[in-house]
Scaffold this motif. Sequence first.
Motif, PDB file in Angstrom:
ATOM      1  N   SER A  27      11.730  -5.383  -5.672  1.00  0.00           N
ATOM      2  CA  SER A  27      12.240  -5.394  -7.042  1.00  0.00           C
ATOM      3  C   SER A  27      11.806  -4.178  -7.852  1.00  0.00           C
ATOM      4  CB  SER A  27      11.786  -6.677  -7.749  1.00  0.00           C
ATOM      5  OG  SER A  27      10.371  -6.754  -7.788  1.00  0.00           O
ATOM      6  N   LEU A  28      10.732  -3.502  -7.438  1.00  0.00           N
ATOM      7  CA  LEU A  28      10.263  -2.318  -8.170  1.00  0.00           C
ATOM      8  C   LEU A  28      11.028  -1.057  -7.799  1.00  0.00           C
ATOM      9  CD1 LEU A  28       6.379  -2.779  -8.136  1.00  0.00           C
ATOM     10  CD2 LEU A  28       8.025  -3.407  -9.912  1.00  0.00           C
ATOM     11  N   CYS A  29      11.737  -1.106  -6.663  1.00  0.00           N
ATOM     12  CA  CYS A  29      12.551   0.044  -6.214  1.00  0.00           C
ATOM     13  C   CYS A  29      11.714   1.318  -6.078  1.00  0.00           C
ATOM     14  CB  CYS A  29      13.711   0.291  -7.179  1.00  0.00           C
ATOM     15  SG  CYS A  29      14.865  -1.107  -7.297  1.00  0.00           S
ATOM     16  N   LEU A  30      10.467   1.170  -5.608  1.00  0.00           N
ATOM     17  CA  LEU A  30       9.605   2.328  -5.405  1.00  0.00           C
ATOM     18  C   LEU A  30       9.659   2.773  -3.951  1.00  0.00           C
ATOM     19  CD1 LEU A  30       6.361   1.363  -7.381  1.00  0.00           C
ATOM     20  CD2 LEU A  30       8.139   2.980  -8.061  1.00  0.00           C
ATOM     21  N   PRO A  31       9.578   4.084  -3.695  1.00  0.00           N
ATOM     22  CA  PRO A  31       9.521   4.554  -2.315  1.00  0.00           C
ATOM     23  C   PRO A  31       8.183   4.179  -1.686  1.00  0.00           C
ATOM     24  CG  PRO A  31       9.073   6.367  -3.803  1.00  0.00           C
ATOM     25  CD  PRO A  31       9.482   5.192  -4.661  1.00  0.00           C
ATOM     26  N   GLN A  32       8.099   4.211  -0.383  1.00  0.00           N
ATOM     27  CA  GLN A  32       6.834   3.924   0.282  1.00  0.00           C
ATOM     28  C   GLN A  32       5.840   5.028  -0.072  1.00  0.00           C
ATOM     29  OE1 GLN A  32       6.486   4.140   4.681  1.00  0.00           O
ATOM     30  NE2 GLN A  32       5.741   2.028   4.527  1.00  0.00           N
ATOM     31  N   LEU A  33       4.663   4.625  -0.512  1.00  0.00           N
ATOM     32  CA  LEU A  33       3.644   5.585  -0.929  1.00  0.00           C
ATOM     33  C   LEU A  33       2.760   5.915   0.263  1.00  0.00           C
ATOM     34  CD1 LEU A  33       2.686   3.893  -4.321  1.00  0.00           C
ATOM     35  CD2 LEU A  33       4.451   5.607  -3.891  1.00  0.00           C
ATOM     36  N   VAL A  34       2.668   7.198   0.608  1.00  0.00           N
ATOM     37  CA  VAL A  34       1.890   7.639   1.764  1.00  0.00           C
ATOM     38  C   VAL A  34       0.826   8.626   1.306  1.00  0.00           C
ATOM     39  CG1 VAL A  34       1.935   8.771   4.016  1.00  0.00           C
ATOM     40  CG2 VAL A  34       3.843   7.316   3.304  1.00  0.00           C
ATOM     41  N   PHE A  35      -0.429   8.311   1.627  1.00  0.00           N
ATOM     42  CA  PHE A  35      -1.544   9.197   1.303  1.00  0.00           C
ATOM     43  C   PHE A  35      -2.427   9.344   2.530  1.00  0.00           C
ATOM     44  CE2 PHE A  35      -0.461   6.779  -2.602  1.00  0.00           C
ATOM     45  CZ  PHE A  35       0.041   7.823  -3.353  1.00  0.00           C
ATOM     46  N   TYR A  36      -3.406  10.250   2.450  1.00  0.00           N
ATOM     47  CA  TYR A  36      -4.283  10.506   3.596  1.00  0.00           C
ATOM     48  C   TYR A  36      -5.741  10.445   3.158  1.00  0.00           C
ATOM     49  CZ  TYR A  36      -0.021  12.024   5.910  1.00  0.00           C
ATOM     50  OH  TYR A  36       1.239  12.057   6.446  1.00  0.00           O
ATOM     51  N   THR A  37      -6.530   9.673   3.903  1.00  0.00           N
ATOM     52  CA  THR A  37      -7.950   9.518   3.615  1.00  0.00           C
ATOM     53  C   THR A  37      -8.758  10.526   4.431  1.00  0.00           C
ATOM     54  OG1 THR A  37      -8.315   7.902   5.375  1.00  0.00           O
ATOM     55  CG2 THR A  37      -7.542   7.059   3.260  1.00  0.00           C
ATOM     56  N   ALA A  38     -10.087  10.479   4.288  1.00  0.00           N
ATOM     57  CA  ALA A  38     -10.952  11.408   5.010  1.00  0.00           C
ATOM     58  C   ALA A  38     -10.999  11.111   6.505  1.00  0.00           C
ATOM     59  CB  ALA A  38     -12.364  11.375   4.433  1.00  0.00           C
ATOM     60  N   SER A  39     -10.818   9.852   6.894  1.00  0.00           N
ATOM     61  CA  SER A  39     -10.907   9.475   8.303  1.00  0.00           C
ATOM     62  C   SER A  39     -10.361   8.064   8.482  1.00  0.00           C
ATOM     63  CB  SER A  39     -12.357   9.525   8.786  1.00  0.00           C
ATOM     64  OG  SER A  39     -13.138   8.549   8.120  1.00  0.00           O
ATOM     65  N   ALA A  40     -10.212   7.658   9.766  1.00  0.00           N
ATOM     66  CA  ALA A  40      -9.785   6.291  10.059  1.00  0.00           C
ATOM     67  C   ALA A  40     -10.818   5.288   9.558  1.00  0.00           C
ATOM     68  CB  ALA A  40      -9.563   6.120  11.560  1.00  0.00           C
ATOM     69  N   CYS A  41     -12.086   5.698   9.583  1.00  0.00           N
ATOM     70  CA  CYS A  41     -13.158   4.833   9.075  1.00  0.00           C
ATOM     71  C   CYS A  41     -12.964   4.558   7.593  1.00  0.00           C
ATOM     72  CB  CYS A  41     -14.499   5.501   9.323  1.00  0.00           C
ATOM     73  SG  CYS A  41     -15.864   4.718   8.468  1.00  0.00           S
ATOM     74  N   HIS A  42     -12.648   5.601   6.819  1.00  0.00           N
ATOM     75  CA  HIS A  42     -12.419   5.422   5.392  1.00  0.00           C
ATOM     76  C   HIS A  42     -11.202   4.531   5.151  1.00  0.00           C
ATOM     77  CE1 HIS A  42     -15.250   8.737   4.999  1.00  0.00           C
ATOM     78  NE2 HIS A  42     -15.268   8.538   3.698  1.00  0.00           N
ATOM     79  N   SER A  43     -10.151   4.731   5.931  1.00  0.00           N
ATOM     80  CA  SER A  43      -8.940   3.922   5.772  1.00  0.00           C
ATOM     81  C   SER A  43      -9.236   2.448   5.984  1.00  0.00           C
ATOM     82  CB  SER A  43      -7.866   4.380   6.760  1.00  0.00           C
ATOM     83  OG  SER A  43      -7.458   5.706   6.506  1.00  0.00           O
ATOM     84  N   LYS A  44      -9.991   2.147   7.039  1.00  0.00           N
ATOM     85  CA  LYS A  44     -10.326   0.756   7.331  1.00  0.00           C
ATOM     86  C   LYS A  44     -11.188   0.161   6.229  1.00  0.00           C
ATOM     87  CE  LYS A  44     -12.518  -2.224  10.783  1.00  0.00           C
ATOM     88  NZ  LYS A  44     -13.214  -2.280  12.094  1.00  0.00           N
ATOM     89  N   HIS A  45     -12.108   0.949   5.736  1.00  0.00           N
ATOM     90  CA  HIS A  45     -12.985   0.456   4.667  1.00  0.00           C
ATOM     91  C   HIS A  45     -12.190   0.156   3.405  1.00  0.00           C
ATOM     92  CE1 HIS A  45     -16.455   0.218   1.966  1.00  0.00           C
ATOM     93  NE2 HIS A  45     -15.744   0.957   1.141  1.00  0.00           N
ATOM     94  N   ILE A  46     -11.279   1.050   3.026  1.00  0.00           N
ATOM     95  CA  ILE A  46     -10.476   0.854   1.818  1.00  0.00           C
ATOM     96  C   ILE A  46      -9.607  -0.384   1.949  1.00  0.00           C
ATOM     97  CG2 ILE A  46      -8.647   1.841   0.391  1.00  0.00           C
ATOM     98  CD1 ILE A  46      -9.787   4.629   1.134  1.00  0.00           C
ATOM     99  N   LEU A  47      -8.999  -0.557   3.121  1.00  0.00           N
ATOM    100  CA  LEU A  47      -8.149  -1.720   3.336  1.00  0.00           C
ATOM    101  C   LEU A  47      -8.938  -3.016   3.260  1.00  0.00           C
ATOM    102  CD1 LEU A  47      -5.213  -2.460   3.953  1.00  0.00           C
ATOM    103  CD2 LEU A  47      -5.797  -2.478   6.368  1.00  0.00           C
ATOM    104  N   THR A  48     -10.132  -3.015   3.838  1.00  0.00           N
ATOM    105  CA  THR A  48     -10.989  -4.194   3.768  1.00  0.00           C
ATOM    106  C   THR A  48     -11.378  -4.503   2.327  1.00  0.00           C
ATOM    107  OG1 THR A  48     -11.880  -3.719   5.970  1.00  0.00           O
ATOM    108  CG2 THR A  48     -13.147  -5.224   4.578  1.00  0.00           C
TER     109      THR A  48
END
Length: 441
Positions: free
Chosen positions: A282-303
Amino acid sequence: MPTNCEIETQPYCIKSWVFNLCCYFQVRARGQEVLNRVLKQLGVSELQVLGLAVLKDNEYLFVDLEQKLSKYFGKTWKRGSLMVPFILFLRVHYYVESGLLIMSSKVQQLYYAELRQKVLLSKSRHQEAVFFQLAASALQAEVGDLEEREEEEDEEENRKHRLYFLPEDYFPSWLIKRRGRDFLLQHCPGLHAELRGVTRGQAILQFIKEAGYLQDGAVTFYRMRQEKKELRSLILLGVASKGVHIYQEVEGKLCLLYDLTWTHVDRLTFQGSRFEISAVGSLCLPQLVFYTASACHSKHILTHLRDSHRLHINTRAAVCCIKQLEDMQASHLYKEAYICDTTRLAQRLQTNSLSSSMSDCSVAIQTTTAWSKEEECEEEQVREFELCVDEPEEIFVDEVLWTAELSVDEPLIFPSFYWTAVAMEMKQVLRRRTDEGVSVD
Protein backbone atom coordinates in the motif's frame (compact mmCIF):
# COMPACT_ATOMS: atom_id res chain seq x y z
CA MET A 1 43.79 -19.52 31.95
CA PRO A 2 41.80 -16.51 33.13
CA THR A 3 41.76 -13.39 31.02
CA ASN A 4 41.01 -9.86 32.14
CA CYS A 5 37.65 -8.58 30.99
CA GLU A 6 36.44 -5.12 31.99
CA ILE A 7 32.75 -4.34 32.03
CA GLU A 8 31.71 -0.73 32.19
CA THR A 9 28.86 1.60 31.48
CA GLN A 10 29.24 4.47 29.07
CA PRO A 11 31.51 7.09 30.74
CA TYR A 12 28.67 9.40 31.77
CA CYS A 13 29.42 11.97 34.41
CA ILE A 14 26.12 11.36 36.18
CA LYS A 15 26.91 11.21 39.87
CA SER A 16 27.15 7.70 41.31
CA TRP A 17 25.51 5.96 38.39
CA VAL A 18 28.87 5.40 36.67
CA PHE A 19 30.73 2.28 37.67
CA ASN A 20 33.60 0.15 36.42
CA LEU A 21 33.67 -3.53 37.15
CA CYS A 22 36.82 -5.56 36.51
CA CYS A 23 36.21 -9.30 36.21
CA TYR A 24 38.20 -12.39 35.32
CA PHE A 25 36.76 -15.11 33.12
CA GLN A 26 37.96 -18.22 31.35
CA VAL A 27 38.62 -17.95 27.61
CA ARG A 28 35.61 -20.18 26.96
CA ALA A 29 33.31 -18.01 29.07
CA ARG A 30 29.96 -17.06 27.60
CA GLY A 31 28.06 -13.82 27.76
CA GLN A 32 25.62 -15.18 30.32
CA GLU A 33 28.43 -15.55 32.87
CA VAL A 34 29.31 -11.89 32.52
CA LEU A 35 25.67 -10.90 32.72
CA ASN A 36 25.21 -12.83 35.95
CA ARG A 37 28.13 -10.91 37.48
CA VAL A 38 26.67 -7.59 36.38
CA LEU A 39 23.25 -8.46 37.80
CA LYS A 40 24.84 -9.32 41.12
CA GLN A 41 26.83 -6.08 41.14
CA LEU A 42 23.73 -3.99 40.41
CA GLY A 43 21.54 -5.94 42.79
CA VAL A 44 18.80 -6.57 40.24
CA SER A 45 17.25 -9.77 38.88
CA GLU A 46 17.24 -8.77 35.21
CA LEU A 47 18.38 -5.92 32.97
CA GLN A 48 15.15 -5.73 30.96
CA VAL A 49 15.99 -3.08 28.33
CA LEU A 50 19.77 -3.07 28.86
CA GLY A 51 22.33 -5.37 27.24
CA LEU A 52 26.05 -6.09 27.01
CA ALA A 53 27.67 -4.74 23.86
CA VAL A 54 31.10 -4.75 22.25
CA LEU A 55 32.46 -1.91 20.12
CA LYS A 56 33.29 -3.25 16.65
CA ASP A 57 33.99 -1.13 13.56
CA ASN A 58 32.75 1.94 15.48
CA GLU A 59 29.37 0.36 16.19
CA TYR A 60 27.99 -1.28 19.29
CA LEU A 61 27.06 -4.91 18.68
CA PHE A 62 25.08 -6.57 21.43
CA VAL A 63 26.45 -9.84 22.74
CA ASP A 64 24.55 -13.09 22.25
CA LEU A 65 24.59 -14.39 25.80
CA GLU A 66 24.83 -18.01 24.59
CA GLN A 67 27.97 -17.33 22.54
CA LYS A 68 31.58 -17.41 23.77
CA LEU A 69 33.14 -14.02 24.36
CA SER A 70 36.12 -15.05 22.20
CA LYS A 71 33.78 -14.91 19.20
CA TYR A 72 33.57 -11.16 19.62
CA PHE A 73 37.11 -10.32 20.72
CA GLY A 74 39.11 -12.18 18.07
CA LYS A 75 42.26 -14.25 17.89
CA THR A 76 44.32 -12.14 20.29
CA TRP A 77 41.99 -12.88 23.15
CA LYS A 78 41.76 -16.56 22.19
CA ARG A 79 45.48 -16.86 22.86
CA GLY A 80 44.80 -15.71 26.40
CA SER A 81 46.77 -12.48 26.21
CA LEU A 82 46.83 -10.58 29.49
CA MET A 83 48.22 -7.44 27.88
CA VAL A 84 45.07 -6.34 26.06
CA PRO A 85 41.97 -5.44 28.11
CA PHE A 86 38.61 -6.01 26.51
CA ILE A 87 35.66 -3.88 27.33
CA LEU A 88 32.00 -4.75 27.35
CA PHE A 89 29.58 -1.84 27.51
CA LEU A 90 26.33 -1.87 29.43
CA ARG A 91 24.00 -0.01 27.08
CA VAL A 92 20.36 0.40 26.24
CA HIS A 93 19.40 -2.49 23.97
CA TYR A 94 15.71 -1.69 23.56
CA TYR A 95 14.06 1.70 23.80
CA VAL A 96 10.56 1.85 25.23
CA GLU A 97 7.66 4.23 24.84
CA SER A 98 7.33 4.84 28.58
CA GLY A 99 9.72 4.64 31.50
CA LEU A 100 6.95 2.95 33.47
CA LEU A 101 7.68 -0.23 31.50
CA ILE A 102 11.05 -0.43 33.29
CA MET A 103 10.27 -2.03 36.63
CA SER A 104 13.66 -1.70 38.33
CA SER A 105 14.53 1.79 39.58
CA LYS A 106 18.28 1.07 39.13
CA VAL A 107 17.78 -0.03 35.52
CA GLN A 108 15.58 3.01 34.96
CA GLN A 109 18.35 5.28 36.24
CA LEU A 110 20.89 3.68 33.87
CA TYR A 111 18.41 4.08 31.02
CA TYR A 112 18.00 7.74 31.98
CA ALA A 113 21.78 8.22 32.20
CA GLU A 114 22.33 7.00 28.62
CA LEU A 115 19.54 9.22 27.33
CA ARG A 116 21.16 12.18 29.14
CA GLN A 117 24.38 11.55 27.21
CA LYS A 118 22.53 11.13 23.91
CA VAL A 119 20.76 14.45 24.42
CA LEU A 120 24.09 16.25 24.85
CA LEU A 121 25.33 14.68 21.59
CA SER A 122 22.10 15.19 19.69
CA LYS A 123 22.12 16.91 16.29
CA SER A 124 18.39 17.63 16.15
CA ARG A 125 18.87 21.33 15.47
CA HIS A 126 15.27 21.82 14.37
CA GLN A 127 13.88 20.67 17.75
CA GLU A 128 15.30 23.40 19.94
CA ALA A 129 12.23 23.66 22.18
CA VAL A 130 12.53 20.02 23.23
CA PHE A 131 16.02 20.62 24.65
CA PHE A 132 14.66 23.27 27.04
CA GLN A 133 12.01 20.84 28.26
CA LEU A 134 14.65 18.15 28.71
CA ALA A 135 16.97 20.49 30.59
CA ALA A 136 14.19 21.48 32.99
CA SER A 137 13.27 17.85 33.67
CA ALA A 138 16.91 16.87 34.18
CA LEU A 139 17.47 19.76 36.59
CA GLN A 140 14.42 18.79 38.59
CA ALA A 141 15.64 15.17 38.75
CA GLU A 142 19.21 16.08 39.76
CA VAL A 143 18.88 19.36 41.65
CA GLY A 144 15.37 19.18 43.00
CA ASP A 145 13.05 22.10 43.60
CA LEU A 146 14.39 25.52 42.67
CA GLU A 147 14.25 27.90 45.60
CA GLU A 148 11.69 30.65 45.29
CA ARG A 149 13.14 34.13 44.84
CA GLU A 150 12.19 37.26 46.68
CA GLU A 151 10.38 39.75 44.48
CA GLU A 152 12.76 42.60 45.30
CA GLU A 153 16.13 40.95 44.70
CA ASP A 154 18.80 43.10 43.08
CA GLU A 155 20.51 42.21 39.78
CA GLU A 156 23.52 40.60 41.51
CA GLU A 157 21.29 38.31 43.56
CA ASN A 158 19.33 37.35 40.45
CA ARG A 159 22.58 36.50 38.68
CA LYS A 160 23.74 34.29 41.54
CA HIS A 161 20.35 32.61 41.59
CA ARG A 162 20.77 31.58 37.94
CA LEU A 163 24.31 30.22 38.25
CA TYR A 164 23.39 26.92 39.86
CA PHE A 165 24.03 24.78 36.77
CA LEU A 166 26.39 24.63 33.79
CA PRO A 167 24.72 24.84 30.36
CA GLU A 168 27.32 22.38 29.05
CA ASP A 169 25.83 19.70 31.32
CA TYR A 170 22.30 20.10 29.97
CA PHE A 171 22.45 21.43 26.39
CA PRO A 172 24.30 20.25 23.25
CA SER A 173 27.25 22.42 22.22
CA TRP A 174 25.60 23.72 19.04
CA LEU A 175 22.67 25.11 21.02
CA ILE A 176 24.97 26.86 23.48
CA LYS A 177 26.82 28.41 20.55
CA ARG A 178 23.57 29.46 18.89
CA ARG A 179 21.89 31.02 21.92
CA GLY A 180 24.78 31.83 24.22
CA ARG A 181 25.35 30.75 27.81
CA ASP A 182 23.73 33.87 29.26
CA PHE A 183 20.48 33.22 27.40
CA LEU A 184 20.29 29.65 28.71
CA LEU A 185 21.17 30.69 32.26
CA GLN A 186 18.52 33.38 32.14
CA HIS A 187 15.57 31.35 30.83
CA CYS A 188 16.12 27.75 31.90
CA PRO A 189 15.52 28.44 35.63
CA GLY A 190 12.02 29.65 34.82
CA LEU A 191 11.17 26.33 33.23
CA HIS A 192 12.82 24.49 36.09
CA ALA A 193 10.72 26.43 38.58
CA GLU A 194 7.54 25.28 36.82
CA LEU A 195 8.34 21.74 37.99
CA ARG A 196 8.47 22.62 41.65
CA GLY A 197 6.99 19.78 43.70
CA VAL A 198 7.71 17.09 41.10
CA THR A 199 9.59 14.17 42.62
CA ARG A 200 12.90 12.89 41.28
CA GLY A 201 11.29 9.72 39.94
CA GLN A 202 8.55 11.66 38.18
CA ALA A 203 11.10 14.01 36.62
CA ILE A 204 13.12 11.05 35.31
CA LEU A 205 9.97 9.57 33.76
CA GLN A 206 9.17 12.91 32.14
CA PHE A 207 12.73 13.18 30.75
CA ILE A 208 12.48 9.65 29.29
CA LYS A 209 9.20 10.55 27.62
CA GLU A 210 10.47 13.86 26.22
CA ALA A 211 13.73 12.33 24.93
CA GLY A 212 11.58 10.12 22.70
CA TYR A 213 10.46 13.25 20.84
CA LEU A 214 13.99 13.92 19.57
CA GLN A 215 14.84 12.73 16.07
CA ASP A 216 17.99 11.01 17.35
CA GLY A 217 16.90 10.43 20.93
CA ALA A 218 15.50 6.99 21.77
CA VAL A 219 16.95 5.34 18.64
CA THR A 220 19.81 2.89 18.01
CA PHE A 221 21.60 3.78 14.78
CA TYR A 222 23.48 1.49 12.39
CA ARG A 223 25.55 2.90 9.53
CA MET A 224 25.02 1.56 6.01
CA ARG A 225 26.05 2.39 2.44
CA GLN A 226 23.81 2.96 -0.55
CA GLU A 227 26.31 1.33 -2.91
CA LYS A 228 28.55 -1.62 -2.09
CA LYS A 229 31.77 0.14 -3.15
CA GLU A 230 31.06 3.43 -1.41
CA LEU A 231 33.80 4.49 0.99
CA ARG A 232 31.60 6.38 3.44
CA SER A 233 28.49 5.09 5.19
CA LEU A 234 26.05 7.96 4.85
CA ILE A 235 22.85 5.99 5.50
CA LEU A 236 21.72 5.53 9.10
CA LEU A 237 19.13 2.90 9.94
CA GLY A 238 17.48 3.70 13.24
CA VAL A 239 15.82 1.03 15.35
CA ALA A 240 13.13 2.59 17.52
CA SER A 241 10.33 1.23 19.66
CA LYS A 242 7.64 1.89 17.06
CA GLY A 243 9.54 0.94 13.88
CA VAL A 244 12.43 1.79 11.57
CA HIS A 245 13.74 5.23 10.64
CA ILE A 246 16.11 5.65 7.68
CA TYR A 247 18.21 8.80 7.43
CA GLN A 248 20.85 10.16 5.09
CA GLU A 249 23.67 12.27 6.48
CA VAL A 250 24.09 15.47 4.52
CA GLU A 251 26.71 17.98 5.66
CA GLY A 252 26.51 16.68 9.21
CA LYS A 253 22.70 16.87 9.33
CA LEU A 254 20.27 13.94 9.38
CA CYS A 255 17.71 14.03 6.59
CA LEU A 256 14.81 11.64 7.03
CA LEU A 257 14.27 9.40 3.98
CA TYR A 258 11.77 6.86 5.30
CA ASP A 259 9.80 6.57 8.51
CA LEU A 260 8.38 3.03 8.68
CA THR A 261 6.29 1.78 11.55
CA TRP A 262 6.25 -1.97 12.16
CA THR A 263 2.95 -2.25 10.27
CA HIS A 264 4.62 -0.62 7.24
CA VAL A 265 7.41 -3.21 7.07
CA ASP A 266 6.60 -6.34 5.06
CA ARG A 267 9.98 -8.11 4.92
CA LEU A 268 13.58 -7.65 6.08
CA THR A 269 16.27 -9.83 4.50
CA PHE A 270 20.01 -9.91 4.11
CA GLN A 271 22.53 -11.85 2.06
CA GLY A 272 26.07 -11.20 3.17
CA SER A 273 26.45 -7.46 3.58
CA ARG A 274 23.41 -6.74 1.38
CA PHE A 275 20.44 -5.67 3.51
CA GLU A 276 16.97 -5.34 2.00
CA ILE A 277 13.82 -3.73 3.36
CA SER A 278 10.46 -4.31 1.71
CA ALA A 279 7.52 -2.12 2.65
CA VAL A 280 3.88 -3.18 2.43
CA GLY A 281 2.34 -2.80 -1.00
CA SER A 282 0.00 0.00 0.00
CA LEU A 283 2.97 2.37 0.44
CA CYS A 284 4.10 1.86 -3.18
CA LEU A 285 7.76 2.11 -2.14
CA PRO A 286 10.57 0.45 -4.09
CA GLN A 287 12.61 -2.24 -2.36
CA LEU A 288 15.21 -0.51 -0.21
CA VAL A 289 18.72 -1.98 -0.60
CA PHE A 290 21.66 -0.96 1.58
CA TYR A 291 25.03 -2.47 2.49
CA THR A 292 26.43 -3.09 5.97
CA ALA A 293 30.05 -3.54 7.07
CA SER A 294 29.82 -7.35 7.00
CA ALA A 295 27.50 -10.36 7.12
CA CYS A 296 28.01 -10.32 10.89
CA HIS A 297 26.66 -6.77 11.10
CA SER A 298 23.70 -7.68 8.88
CA LYS A 299 22.76 -10.60 11.10
CA HIS A 300 23.09 -8.50 14.22
CA ILE A 301 20.89 -5.71 12.83
CA LEU A 302 18.23 -8.18 11.74
CA THR A 303 18.21 -9.84 15.15
CA HIS A 304 17.90 -6.44 16.84
CA LEU A 305 14.98 -5.52 14.60
CA ARG A 306 13.24 -8.82 15.30
CA ASP A 307 13.56 -8.53 19.07
CA SER A 308 12.49 -4.88 19.07
CA HIS A 309 9.38 -5.79 17.10
CA ARG A 310 8.55 -8.57 19.54
CA LEU A 311 8.95 -6.19 22.46
CA HIS A 312 6.61 -3.73 20.74
CA ILE A 313 3.96 -6.44 20.44
CA ASN A 314 4.37 -7.70 24.00
CA THR A 315 4.13 -4.24 25.56
CA ARG A 316 1.39 -2.79 23.39
CA ALA A 317 -1.43 -3.42 25.85
CA ALA A 318 0.59 -1.98 28.75
CA VAL A 319 1.50 1.12 26.71
CA CYS A 320 -2.17 1.65 25.90
CA CYS A 321 -3.06 1.63 29.61
CA ILE A 322 -0.23 4.02 30.43
CA LYS A 323 -1.42 6.46 27.78
CA GLN A 324 -4.92 6.37 29.24
CA LEU A 325 -3.52 7.25 32.66
CA GLU A 326 -1.43 10.10 31.22
CA ASP A 327 -4.39 11.49 29.27
CA MET A 328 -6.52 11.51 32.41
CA GLN A 329 -3.82 13.37 34.35
CA ALA A 330 -3.17 15.83 31.52
CA SER A 331 -6.82 16.85 31.57
CA HIS A 332 -6.42 18.04 35.19
CA LEU A 333 -2.95 19.57 35.19
CA TYR A 334 -1.77 21.87 32.43
CA LYS A 335 0.77 24.67 32.33
CA GLU A 336 2.55 26.65 29.65
CA ALA A 337 5.75 28.64 29.63
CA TYR A 338 7.31 30.62 26.81
CA ILE A 339 10.82 31.78 26.00
CA CYS A 340 11.54 34.53 23.51
CA ASP A 341 14.86 35.97 22.41
CA THR A 342 13.73 39.59 22.35
CA THR A 343 17.04 40.96 21.10
CA ARG A 344 17.05 38.76 18.03
CA LEU A 345 13.35 39.38 17.52
CA ALA A 346 13.93 43.13 17.42
CA GLN A 347 16.74 42.70 14.90
CA ARG A 348 14.51 40.60 12.68
CA LEU A 349 11.73 43.15 12.88
CA GLN A 350 14.12 45.91 11.84
CA THR A 351 15.10 43.96 8.76
CA ASN A 352 11.43 43.23 7.93
CA SER A 353 11.98 39.49 7.90
CA LEU A 354 9.80 38.52 10.80
CA SER A 355 7.61 36.05 8.95
CA SER A 356 10.52 33.99 7.67
CA SER A 357 12.42 33.83 10.93
CA MET A 358 9.97 33.37 13.76
CA SER A 359 11.09 29.75 14.20
CA ASP A 360 14.69 30.97 14.53
CA CYS A 361 14.10 33.81 16.97
CA SER A 362 11.82 32.25 19.51
CA VAL A 363 11.53 29.09 21.46
CA ALA A 364 8.07 28.11 22.60
CA ILE A 365 8.16 25.80 25.55
CA GLN A 366 5.05 23.94 26.50
CA THR A 367 5.38 21.98 29.69
CA THR A 368 2.61 19.63 30.64
CA THR A 369 2.77 18.54 34.25
CA ALA A 370 1.24 15.13 33.76
CA TRP A 371 3.19 12.75 35.92
CA SER A 372 2.96 8.94 36.36
CA LYS A 373 4.43 6.52 39.04
CA GLU A 374 7.24 4.02 36.31
CA GLU A 375 23.65 -6.04 21.01
CA GLU A 376 34.91 -11.04 16.60
CA CYS A 377 31.56 -12.26 15.05
CA GLU A 378 33.10 -14.88 12.77
CA GLU A 379 32.46 -14.14 9.12
CA GLU A 380 29.89 -16.72 8.09
CA GLN A 381 29.25 -18.21 4.69
CA VAL A 382 26.86 -16.14 2.61
CA ARG A 383 23.45 -17.20 3.68
CA GLU A 384 20.08 -15.53 3.55
CA PHE A 385 18.12 -14.56 6.61
CA GLU A 386 14.66 -13.18 6.47
CA LEU A 387 12.25 -11.46 8.81
CA CYS A 388 8.67 -11.11 7.74
CA VAL A 389 6.77 -8.55 9.77
CA ASP A 390 3.12 -9.43 9.60
CA GLU A 391 1.34 -7.32 12.13
CA PRO A 392 -2.41 -6.94 11.43
CA GLU A 393 -4.47 -4.14 12.87
CA GLU A 394 -5.98 -6.31 15.62
CA ILE A 395 -4.98 -5.45 19.15
CA PHE A 396 -3.18 -8.72 19.80
CA VAL A 397 -0.71 -10.47 17.49
CA ASP A 398 0.23 -13.99 18.48
CA GLU A 399 3.48 -14.43 16.58
CA VAL A 400 5.89 -12.83 14.16
CA LEU A 401 6.68 -14.90 11.07
CA TRP A 402 10.40 -15.57 11.32
CA THR A 403 12.15 -17.53 8.52
CA ALA A 404 15.78 -17.96 9.41
CA GLU A 405 18.15 -20.04 11.48
CA LEU A 406 16.77 -18.15 14.47
CA SER A 407 13.70 -20.17 15.37
CA VAL A 408 10.35 -18.65 16.23
CA ASP A 409 10.18 -21.12 19.09
CA GLU A 410 13.14 -19.65 20.93
CA PRO A 411 12.15 -17.91 24.17
CA LEU A 412 11.40 -14.23 24.04
CA ILE A 413 13.68 -11.91 25.90
CA PHE A 414 10.59 -10.26 27.35
CA PRO A 415 7.94 -12.95 28.06
CA SER A 416 4.48 -11.84 27.12
CA PHE A 417 3.00 -12.87 30.49
CA TYR A 418 5.40 -10.43 32.18
CA TRP A 419 3.86 -7.47 30.38
CA THR A 420 0.33 -8.92 30.49
CA ALA A 421 0.46 -8.78 34.27
CA VAL A 422 1.51 -5.13 34.08
CA ALA A 423 -1.32 -4.32 31.68
CA MET A 424 -3.88 -6.11 33.86
CA GLU A 425 -2.75 -4.24 36.94
CA MET A 426 -3.03 -0.90 35.16
CA LYS A 427 -6.48 -1.81 33.85
CA GLN A 428 -7.61 -2.63 37.38
CA VAL A 429 -6.38 0.75 38.59
CA LEU A 430 -8.28 2.54 35.84
CA ARG A 431 -11.45 0.53 36.50
CA ARG A 432 -11.29 1.10 40.25
CA ARG A 433 -10.71 4.84 39.87
CA THR A 434 -13.62 5.08 37.42
CA ASP A 435 -16.00 3.23 39.74
CA GLU A 436 -15.02 5.43 42.64
CA GLY A 437 -15.29 8.58 40.55
CA VAL A 438 -11.81 9.62 41.62
CA SER A 439 -9.46 11.33 39.19
CA VAL A 440 -5.95 9.90 38.68
CA ASP A 441 -3.27 12.21 39.96
